[in-house]
Scaffold this motif. Sequence first.
Motif, PDB file in Angstrom:
ATOM      1  N   ALA A  14     -95.114  31.062 -57.469  1.00 43.29           N
ATOM      2  CA  ALA A  14     -93.814  31.356 -56.853  1.00 43.29           C
ATOM      3  C   ALA A  14     -93.991  32.118 -55.544  1.00 43.29           C
ATOM      4  N   PHE A  15     -94.901  33.096 -55.525  1.00 42.37           N
ATOM      5  CA  PHE A  15     -95.163  33.846 -54.296  1.00 42.37           C
ATOM      6  C   PHE A  15     -95.701  32.932 -53.205  1.00 42.37           C
ATOM      7  N   SER A  16     -96.610  32.033 -53.567  1.00 44.69           N
ATOM      8  CA  SER A  16     -97.225  31.139 -52.584  1.00 44.69           C
ATOM      9  C   SER A  16     -96.191  30.184 -51.988  1.00 44.69           C
ATOM     10  N   VAL A  17     -95.330  29.641 -52.836  1.00 41.22           N
ATOM     11  CA  VAL A  17     -94.284  28.742 -52.345  1.00 41.22           C
ATOM     12  C   VAL A  17     -93.348  29.481 -51.397  1.00 41.22           C
ATOM     13  N   LEU A  18     -92.994  30.722 -51.746  1.00 41.68           N
ATOM     14  CA  LEU A  18     -92.127  31.520 -50.880  1.00 41.68           C
ATOM     15  C   LEU A  18     -92.793  31.798 -49.539  1.00 41.68           C
ATOM     16  N   LEU A 100    -102.235  39.488 -57.506  1.00 40.48           N
ATOM     17  CA  LEU A 100    -102.804  38.162 -57.301  1.00 40.48           C
ATOM     18  C   LEU A 100    -101.837  37.273 -56.522  1.00 40.48           C
ATOM     19  N   GLY A 101    -100.541  37.374 -56.833  1.00 38.07           N
ATOM     20  CA  GLY A 101     -99.552  36.582 -56.114  1.00 38.07           C
ATOM     21  C   GLY A 101     -99.482  36.955 -54.640  1.00 38.07           C
ATOM     22  N   THR A 102     -99.577  38.249 -54.325  1.00 30.91           N
ATOM     23  CA  THR A 102     -99.534  38.685 -52.927  1.00 30.91           C
ATOM     24  C   THR A 102    -100.751  38.199 -52.157  1.00 30.91           C
ATOM     25  N   PHE A 103    -101.934  38.265 -52.770  1.00 36.71           N
ATOM     26  CA  PHE A 103    -103.144  37.794 -52.105  1.00 36.71           C
ATOM     27  C   PHE A 103    -103.053  36.298 -51.800  1.00 36.71           C
ATOM     28  N   LEU A 104    -102.635  35.520 -52.780  1.00 39.88           N
ATOM     29  CA  LEU A 104    -102.531  34.080 -52.576  1.00 39.88           C
ATOM     30  C   LEU A 104    -101.401  33.736 -51.603  1.00 39.88           C
ATOM     31  N   ALA A 105    -100.293  34.492 -51.660  1.00 43.45           N
ATOM     32  CA  ALA A 105     -99.197  34.242 -50.732  1.00 43.45           C
ATOM     33  C   ALA A 105     -99.631  34.504 -49.289  1.00 43.45           C
ATOM     34  N   THR A 106    -100.413  35.550 -49.079  1.00 45.38           N
ATOM     35  CA  THR A 106    -100.916  35.835 -47.735  1.00 45.38           C
ATOM     36  C   THR A 106    -101.827  34.718 -47.241  1.00 45.38           C
ATOM     37  N   PHE A 107    -102.670  34.212 -48.135  1.00 43.04           N
ATOM     38  CA  PHE A 107    -103.554  33.102 -47.774  1.00 43.04           C
ATOM     39  C   PHE A 107    -102.739  31.852 -47.427  1.00 43.04           C
ATOM     40  N   VAL A 108    -101.731  31.540 -48.246  1.00 42.77           N
ATOM     41  CA  VAL A 108    -100.911  30.347 -48.007  1.00 42.77           C
ATOM     42  C   VAL A 108    -100.117  30.491 -46.707  1.00 42.77           C
ATOM     43  N   PHE A 109     -99.585  31.684 -46.450  1.00 40.79           N
ATOM     44  CA  PHE A 109     -98.852  31.903 -45.204  1.00 40.79           C
ATOM     45  C   PHE A 109     -99.757  31.686 -43.995  1.00 40.79           C
ATOM     46  N   ALA A 110    -100.962  32.246 -44.048  1.00 38.22           N
ATOM     47  CA  ALA A 110    -101.893  32.084 -42.923  1.00 38.22           C
ATOM     48  C   ALA A 110    -102.262  30.619 -42.734  1.00 38.22           C
TER      49      ALA A 110
END
Length: 422
Positions: A14-18, A100-110
Amino acid sequence: MSTIRSALWFRPTAFSVLAALIAMSVALVDGYLPVKAFAWFPEVEISTLRDLLNLMAGTMLTVATVTLSVLMLVLSLAAGQASPRAVPEIMADTVTQNALGTFLATFVFALTSLLLLGFGAVAGPGITLTLFCALILIMTSVRYLVQWIHHVAETLKLNRVVSRIHSQAEEVLKSYLDKRHASEAGERRSLREPLMTLHPNRTGYIQLIDEEKIRSLAEEQDISIEVTVQEGDFVHPKRLLLRHEGPELDGATIRALRMAIVIGFERSPEADPRLGFELLTEIACRALSPGVNDPQSALACIEYLGGLLAFAGSCPSQHYPAKHSKDGRVMFARADFAALLVRSVRPIVRDGAGVAEVICAIMSILEELSASVEPEYKDLILEEARRAETLGLDSLQLGLDKQALTAIAERIDSGSSQPEGR
C-alpha cells in the motif's frame, strides 16, 4: 483481518502504490503549477535531482533488504525462545511494517520519478516539487530506521513477546465475553430423528464460524442444527462438523453451511479465546524444558495467565456466550471458564511440578482466583489445586518446599469451604 494484519506484504504494498501515485501526480500537475509560486525556491538542475534519486533508489533497496534479513532472524529467534505460534504477532507489528513500507515506498518513488524524468514528463516547477517530496521521504526513512533499530532490540525480549500475547488474548477474551447472547437466548430446541451429519471437505483448523449465517440457513430449512466444533478445533474429512435433523439437505445448502465454517492451515486468534491462554502456557512449558531451563520466564507467563483467568472468572457462566442461538435452532460448542482454566494450569503443572517456584506460583494464582472469582467456579479451582498439590508433593525433593506447597493448598481448601458471603 488477522491474516492481512500479519501479512508482511500488505502495508508495504500500500505504501509503495501510494508513493508511485504521488510521483505520477507531480508529473500530471506539473504543467498547471504556477511558475511564480516557485520562483523563490532555489533552482534545481535535472542532473542534481537525477543523482539524488539514483542514490535514494540504491540506498533504500539495500536498507529494505537488510531489514527483511534482520526480521527473518528475529522471527527465527522468537520461534525458538517463545513459540512458533507467536510469530504472526511479531509479523503484525506496526512499527516493523511501517518501517519496511517506508523504505520500499521511498525506493518506488525514486524509481518512478527517474522514469518520469527520462520520459520528459517532469520539468520546471515539477522538478522542485519532486525534490521536496524526495527530501521528505528521506527524512521519514531515516526516522523509521532509527526507531526500528531500537524496536528490534525490544522485540527480542521474551517478556515483550509475552506481554504482546497477553494483550491480544485479553482483547479477544473481552470480545468473546461481550457476546451477551445468554440473557436473550430462547429455549434450546432438541434434534429430532433422523439425524444427518456433515463433515468438512478439507483438513485444518477452524478459524471462524459465521453463526448468523448458520442460524439463517436453519430458519430457511426449518430444522435444528448442532455445531460440534468451535474456533481453534482441528478437523479432517472424517471428523463430524455438524449434524442436523430431517432429510438430507440440497447441495446449495450444504455448500452454504461449509462456507459458513472457515478452515485454514493455522489457528486464528480473532474468535478463539483459548489460543492466547495456550500460547502463554506453551511459552511457560518451553521455558521449563531442560534445553532452555528458564523458570523466571515461566513465572512471568504464570502471572499473565493469572490476570487472564481472574478476568474470565469474574464473569458468571450465564454471561458467557450462550450455547444456542436466540431462537434455539442452532446449538454451538463454546469455551467456558473450566476449559480456559484447564488449558492454562495443567500443562505447566505437568512440566513444572518439580520446580518449587513454579508449582508454588501456580498454587498462589489458584489461591488468588479462589478468593476473587464467581462462587460457581470455586470447585473447579479447588480440583485443580488438589491435582497440582498431588503432583508437586510427588515431584519436589525438599521438605520445606513440600511444606510451603501444602500450606497454600490448605488455605485454598479452607477458603473454598467457607460459606458464601463470609
